[in-house]
Design a protein around this motif. Structure first.
Motif, PDB file in Angstrom:
ATOM      1  N   LEU A  56       0.813  -1.214   0.000  1.00 10.54           N
ATOM      2  CA  LEU A  56       0.000   0.000   0.000  1.00 10.54           C
ATOM      3  C   LEU A  56       0.849   1.269   0.000  1.00 10.54           C
ATOM      4  CD1 LEU A  56      -2.789  -1.005   2.571  1.00 10.54           C
ATOM      5  CD2 LEU A  56      -2.984  -0.880   0.079  1.00 10.54           C
ATOM      6  N   GLY A  57       2.174   1.079  -0.002  1.00 10.53           N
ATOM      7  CA  GLY A  57       3.069   2.230  -0.049  1.00 10.53           C
ATOM      8  C   GLY A  57       3.533   2.718   1.301  1.00 10.53           C
ATOM      9  N   LEU A  58       3.229   2.002   2.372  1.00 12.43           N
ATOM     10  CA  LEU A  58       3.640   2.409   3.714  1.00 12.43           C
ATOM     11  C   LEU A  58       5.022   1.854   4.035  1.00 12.43           C
ATOM     12  CD1 LEU A  58       0.300   1.762   5.654  1.00 12.43           C
ATOM     13  CD2 LEU A  58       1.245   3.979   5.000  1.00 12.43           C
ATOM     14  N   GLU A  59       5.798   2.632   4.746  1.00  9.49           N
ATOM     15  CA  GLU A  59       7.099   2.160   5.231  1.00  9.49           C
ATOM     16  C   GLU A  59       6.873   1.361   6.517  1.00  9.49           C
ATOM     17  OE1 GLU A  59      10.075   2.394   3.895  1.00  9.49           O
ATOM     18  OE2 GLU A  59       9.350   3.516   2.141  1.00  9.49           O
ATOM     19  N   VAL A  60       7.385   0.142   6.540  1.00  9.89           N
ATOM     20  CA  VAL A  60       7.131  -0.776   7.647  1.00  9.89           C
ATOM     21  C   VAL A  60       8.445  -1.158   8.313  1.00  9.89           C
ATOM     22  CG1 VAL A  60       6.152  -3.001   8.327  1.00  9.89           C
ATOM     23  CG2 VAL A  60       5.117  -1.700   6.454  1.00  9.89           C
ATOM     24  N   ALA A  61       8.478  -1.093   9.636  1.00 14.21           N
ATOM     25  CA  ALA A  61       9.609  -1.590  10.422  1.00 14.21           C
ATOM     26  C   ALA A  61       9.184  -2.881  11.106  1.00 14.21           C
ATOM     27  CB  ALA A  61      10.037  -0.563  11.462  1.00 14.21           C
ATOM     28  N   TYR A  62       9.873  -3.965  10.781  1.00 13.15           N
ATOM     29  CA  TYR A  62       9.573  -5.277  11.364  1.00 13.15           C
ATOM     30  C   TYR A  62      10.691  -5.601  12.351  1.00 13.15           C
ATOM     31  CZ  TYR A  62       7.926 -10.139  11.481  1.00 13.15           C
ATOM     32  OH  TYR A  62       7.436 -11.352  11.881  1.00 13.15           O
ATOM     33  N   VAL A  63      10.399  -5.415  13.636  1.00 18.64           N
ATOM     34  CA  VAL A  63      11.389  -5.676  14.686  1.00 18.64           C
ATOM     35  C   VAL A  63      11.231  -7.114  15.142  1.00 18.64           C
ATOM     36  CG1 VAL A  63      12.264  -5.003  16.942  1.00 18.64           C
ATOM     37  CG2 VAL A  63      11.313  -3.270  15.401  1.00 18.64           C
ATOM     38  N   THR A  64      12.222  -7.941  14.852  1.00 12.54           N
ATOM     39  CA  THR A  64      12.166  -9.343  15.229  1.00 12.54           C
ATOM     40  C   THR A  64      13.307  -9.672  16.183  1.00 12.54           C
ATOM     41  OG1 THR A  64      12.384 -11.610  14.427  1.00 12.54           O
ATOM     42  CG2 THR A  64      13.405  -9.896  13.084  1.00 12.54           C
ATOM     43  N   ALA A  65      12.942 -10.216  17.323  1.00 11.31           N
ATOM     44  CA  ALA A  65      13.934 -10.651  18.303  1.00 11.31           C
ATOM     45  C   ALA A  65      13.944 -12.163  18.445  1.00 11.31           C
ATOM     46  CB  ALA A  65      13.648 -10.001  19.657  1.00 11.31           C
ATOM     47  N   GLU A  66      13.044 -12.828  17.731  1.00  5.49           N
ATOM     48  CA  GLU A  66      12.925 -14.283  17.860  1.00  5.49           C
ATOM     49  C   GLU A  66      13.412 -15.019  16.622  1.00  5.49           C
ATOM     50  OE1 GLU A  66       8.895 -15.165  18.839  1.00  5.49           O
ATOM     51  OE2 GLU A  66       9.082 -14.402  20.872  1.00  5.49           O
ATOM     52  N   GLU A  67      13.478 -14.330  15.474  1.00  4.69           N
ATOM     53  CA  GLU A  67      13.924 -14.946  14.237  1.00  4.69           C
ATOM     54  C   GLU A  67      15.065 -14.135  13.636  1.00  4.69           C
ATOM     55  OE1 GLU A  67      10.446 -17.081  11.882  1.00  4.69           O
ATOM     56  OE2 GLU A  67       9.891 -15.021  12.373  1.00  4.69           O
ATOM     57  N   SER A  68      15.941 -14.815  12.922  1.00  8.31           N
ATOM     58  CA  SER A  68      17.034 -14.134  12.238  1.00  8.31           C
ATOM     59  C   SER A  68      16.520 -13.583  10.904  1.00  8.31           C
ATOM     60  CB  SER A  68      18.180 -15.104  11.988  1.00  8.31           C
ATOM     61  OG  SER A  68      17.788 -16.106  11.065  1.00  8.31           O
ATOM     62  N   PRO A  69      17.208 -12.595  10.331  1.00 10.17           N
ATOM     63  CA  PRO A  69      16.799 -12.079   9.013  1.00 10.17           C
ATOM     64  C   PRO A  69      16.775 -13.167   7.942  1.00 10.17           C
ATOM     65  CG  PRO A  69      18.313 -10.555  10.072  1.00 10.17           C
ATOM     66  CD  PRO A  69      18.266 -11.775  10.941  1.00 10.17           C
ATOM     67  N   ALA A  70      17.675 -14.141   8.044  1.00 10.51           N
ATOM     68  CA  ALA A  70      17.687 -15.229   7.062  1.00 10.51           C
ATOM     69  C   ALA A  70      16.421 -16.070   7.152  1.00 10.51           C
ATOM     70  CB  ALA A  70      18.922 -16.106   7.280  1.00 10.51           C
ATOM     71  N   GLN A  71      15.952 -16.322   8.377  1.00  7.77           N
ATOM     72  CA  GLN A  71      14.706 -17.075   8.548  1.00  7.77           C
ATOM     73  C   GLN A  71      13.517 -16.300   7.992  1.00  7.77           C
ATOM     74  OE1 GLN A  71      15.270 -17.610  12.852  1.00  7.77           O
ATOM     75  NE2 GLN A  71      15.081 -19.826  12.535  1.00  7.77           N
ATOM     76  N   LEU A  72      13.493 -14.991   8.248  1.00 10.08           N
ATOM     77  CA  LEU A  72      12.408 -14.159   7.719  1.00 10.08           C
ATOM     78  C   LEU A  72      12.418 -14.145   6.189  1.00 10.08           C
ATOM     79  CD1 LEU A  72      12.157 -10.959   9.962  1.00 10.08           C
ATOM     80  CD2 LEU A  72      10.450 -12.732   9.634  1.00 10.08           C
ATOM     81  N   LYS A  73      13.603 -14.066   5.610  1.00  7.04           N
ATOM     82  CA  LYS A  73      13.707 -14.042   4.151  1.00  7.04           C
ATOM     83  C   LYS A  73      13.201 -15.347   3.545  1.00  7.04           C
ATOM     84  CE  LYS A  73      16.976 -13.213   0.398  1.00  7.04           C
ATOM     85  NZ  LYS A  73      18.386 -12.912   0.050  1.00  7.04           N
ATOM     86  N   GLN A  74      13.546 -16.459   4.187  1.00  9.64           N
ATOM     87  CA  GLN A  74      13.091 -17.753   3.692  1.00  9.64           C
ATOM     88  C   GLN A  74      11.564 -17.862   3.758  1.00  9.64           C
ATOM     89  OE1 GLN A  74      14.639 -21.044   5.925  1.00  9.64           O
ATOM     90  NE2 GLN A  74      14.054 -22.559   4.399  1.00  9.64           N
ATOM     91  N   ARG A  75      10.980 -17.387   4.875  1.00  8.49           N
ATOM     92  CA  ARG A  75       9.521 -17.434   5.021  1.00  8.49           C
ATOM     93  C   ARG A  75       8.843 -16.458   4.053  1.00  8.49           C
ATOM     94  NH1 ARG A  75       6.420 -15.419   9.335  1.00  8.49           N
ATOM     95  NH2 ARG A  75       8.327 -14.955  10.473  1.00  8.49           N
ATOM     96  N   ALA A  76       9.445 -15.301   3.839  1.00  5.40           N
ATOM     97  CA  ALA A  76       8.885 -14.331   2.897  1.00  5.40           C
ATOM     98  C   ALA A  76       8.873 -14.899   1.479  1.00  5.40           C
ATOM     99  CB  ALA A  76       9.686 -13.036   2.946  1.00  5.40           C
ATOM    100  N   ARG A  77       9.905 -15.652   1.130  1.00  8.79           N
ATOM    101  CA  ARG A  77       9.954 -16.260  -0.200  1.00  8.79           C
ATOM    102  C   ARG A  77       8.841 -17.297  -0.358  1.00  8.79           C
ATOM    103  NH1 ARG A  77      15.416 -18.202  -0.499  1.00  8.79           N
ATOM    104  NH2 ARG A  77      15.956 -16.009  -0.774  1.00  8.79           N
ATOM    105  N   ARG A  78       8.598 -18.066   0.706  1.00  8.26           N
ATOM    106  CA  ARG A  78       7.546 -19.085   0.634  1.00  8.26           C
ATOM    107  C   ARG A  78       6.170 -18.450   0.527  1.00  8.26           C
ATOM    108  NH1 ARG A  78       4.380 -21.414   4.532  1.00  8.26           N
ATOM    109  NH2 ARG A  78       5.578 -20.438   6.223  1.00  8.26           N
ATOM    110  N   LEU A  79       5.980 -17.308   1.203  1.00  6.32           N
ATOM    111  CA  LEU A  79       4.684 -16.644   1.216  1.00  6.32           C
ATOM    112  C   LEU A  79       4.515 -15.624   0.086  1.00  6.32           C
ATOM    113  CD1 LEU A  79       4.381 -15.994   5.070  1.00  6.32           C
ATOM    114  CD2 LEU A  79       3.319 -17.820   3.752  1.00  6.32           C
ATOM    115  N   ASN A  80       5.519 -15.515  -0.783  1.00  5.57           N
ATOM    116  CA  ASN A  80       5.484 -14.561  -1.899  1.00  5.57           C
ATOM    117  C   ASN A  80       5.340 -13.123  -1.411  1.00  5.57           C
ATOM    118  OD1 ASN A  80       5.679 -16.575  -3.937  1.00  5.57           O
ATOM    119  ND2 ASN A  80       3.482 -16.989  -3.728  1.00  5.57           N
ATOM    120  N   VAL A  81       6.030 -12.800  -0.323  1.00  8.66           N
ATOM    121  CA  VAL A  81       6.045 -11.439   0.213  1.00  8.66           C
ATOM    122  C   VAL A  81       7.301 -10.733  -0.291  1.00  8.66           C
ATOM    123  CG1 VAL A  81       6.136 -10.028   2.296  1.00  8.66           C
ATOM    124  CG2 VAL A  81       4.736 -12.099   2.256  1.00  8.66           C
TER     125      VAL A  81
END
Length: 350
Positions: free
Chosen positions: A11-36
């Protein structure tokens, strides 16, 4: 949560995703699976409150997601993350920053075994909205339900289905909960309607009554309160004349929903009687109504919405409290009003 971040990003909004439980690599892998794609999503991997507030103050974010508040800690306190003092301090600082900079803040919290947000109760008073994401591994659907909302109603729900590509909204919940209902007539099965906020949903009530082989008859309920079941069994025996003292009774709501509204009283009683007599209720009939201790069928709310939903799902007949049917558009369906439990039993199981 990652899907929500991607949707806000699109929608054009700048989003900050603060994660303390997952690494950026884990988030990237999940984002790829979810087509995000996450074009406007900034991932912050830290457990320090000071780092979070510094990054937020340096950028202009529209949405800030904290996953989770129990893992973020302030260096000003000696206590470990997740303690009452830390949660209170972290929430306070983040909420002050959200109000001063004007961004939307989402605080993700763990829940206890009792199903409530872990941490001090003060946390729920500090925020504007409290939303629970309900569901378990045995069912494919998830329910988004608000228990506090300063901007709107708390009676609305969102229903989602868990698929390999992530959560997908269920546009027609009634079709989901009735999808496995067979066309062959079965005893102990009744279709009823519940209202979640302004949304009517058709669900199936199933009951099984069998002679008890032990000293104390079993009363097992899945989806409704056990004490409510005991009360309805007493009404069925006293007002309907069905012997329940020597029978086991099992009641289940198909799909795993938990129902609390009194409009399911009549369908539960009809399902129990249907199982005792081994007679099926017409599969194209909707049954709704609250039943009092003297066997009277009391009026319910939003009967017009329930009738319209039943017509959409192809049902042909509705059994409802007579007192709720005055000045109601029947939507071209056959609607029968009943005043007592005995009258409903006679119509449906005669």
């Amino acid at each position: 949560l990652l899907q929500a971040a991607g949707a806000y990003s699109d929608l054009g909004l700048e989003v900050a995703y603060v994660t303390a439980e997952e690494s950026p690599a884990q988030l990237k892998q999940r984002a790829r699976r979810l087509n995000v794609t996450g074009r406007n999503v900034t991932v912050v991997n830290t457990t320090s409150l000071e780092d979070v507030t510094r990054i937020i103050s340096e950028e202009s974010f529209g949405i800030v997601l904290i996953d989770s508040i129990q893992t973020v800690a302030s260096s000003n306190l000696d206590s470990p993350p997740g303690t009452v003092g830390q949660i209170r301090e972290v929430a306070h600082q983040l909420i002050l920053q959200a109000r001063s900079k004007g961004f939307a803040l989402f605080l993700v919290g763990h829940v206890t075994k009792d199903g409530i947000v872990a941490g001090p109760k003060l946390l729920e008073h500090m925020v504007d909205t409290v939303i629970y994401f309900e569901g378990d591994s045995t069912h494919l659907y998830r329910i988004l339900r608000a228990t506090k909302n300063r901007f709107g109603s708390v009676s609305e729900i969102g229903l989602f289905e868990m698929l390999p590509e992530g959560l997908v909204e269920v546009v027609n919940p009634s079709s989901l909960f009735l999808s496995e209902r067979g066309e062959e007539p079965r005893s102990g099965s009744v279709v009823t309607s519940i209202c979640q906020g302004q949304r009517p949903i058709l669900v199936e009530i199933q009951a099984l009554v069998s002679p008890s082989g032990y000293g104390n008859p079993q009363r097992v309920a899945s989806g409704i309160d056990n004490k409510r079941l005991a009360l309805l069994l007493a009404i069925l025996e006293k007002r309907g004349g069905y012997p329940m003292g020597t029978n086991d009774a099992f009641v289940s709501v198909a799909g795993g929903l938990r129902l609390s509204e009194p409009a399911v009283d009549l369908p539960v009683l009809i399902a129990l009687a249907s199982s005792i007599l081994n007679r099926s209720v017409d599969a194209e009939t909707l049954v709704v109504g609250e039943v009092g201790l003297s066997g009277e069928v009391r009026g319910i709310t939003m009967i017009d919405r329930r009738i319209i939903e039943a017509r959409k799902m192809g049902l042909q007949k509705v059994i409802a409290p007579k007192g709720s049917l005055s000045r109601i558009d029947t939507a071209g369906m056959k609607v029968i009003g009943v005043k007592t439990l005995s009258e409903a039993l006679g119509i449906l199981l005669s």
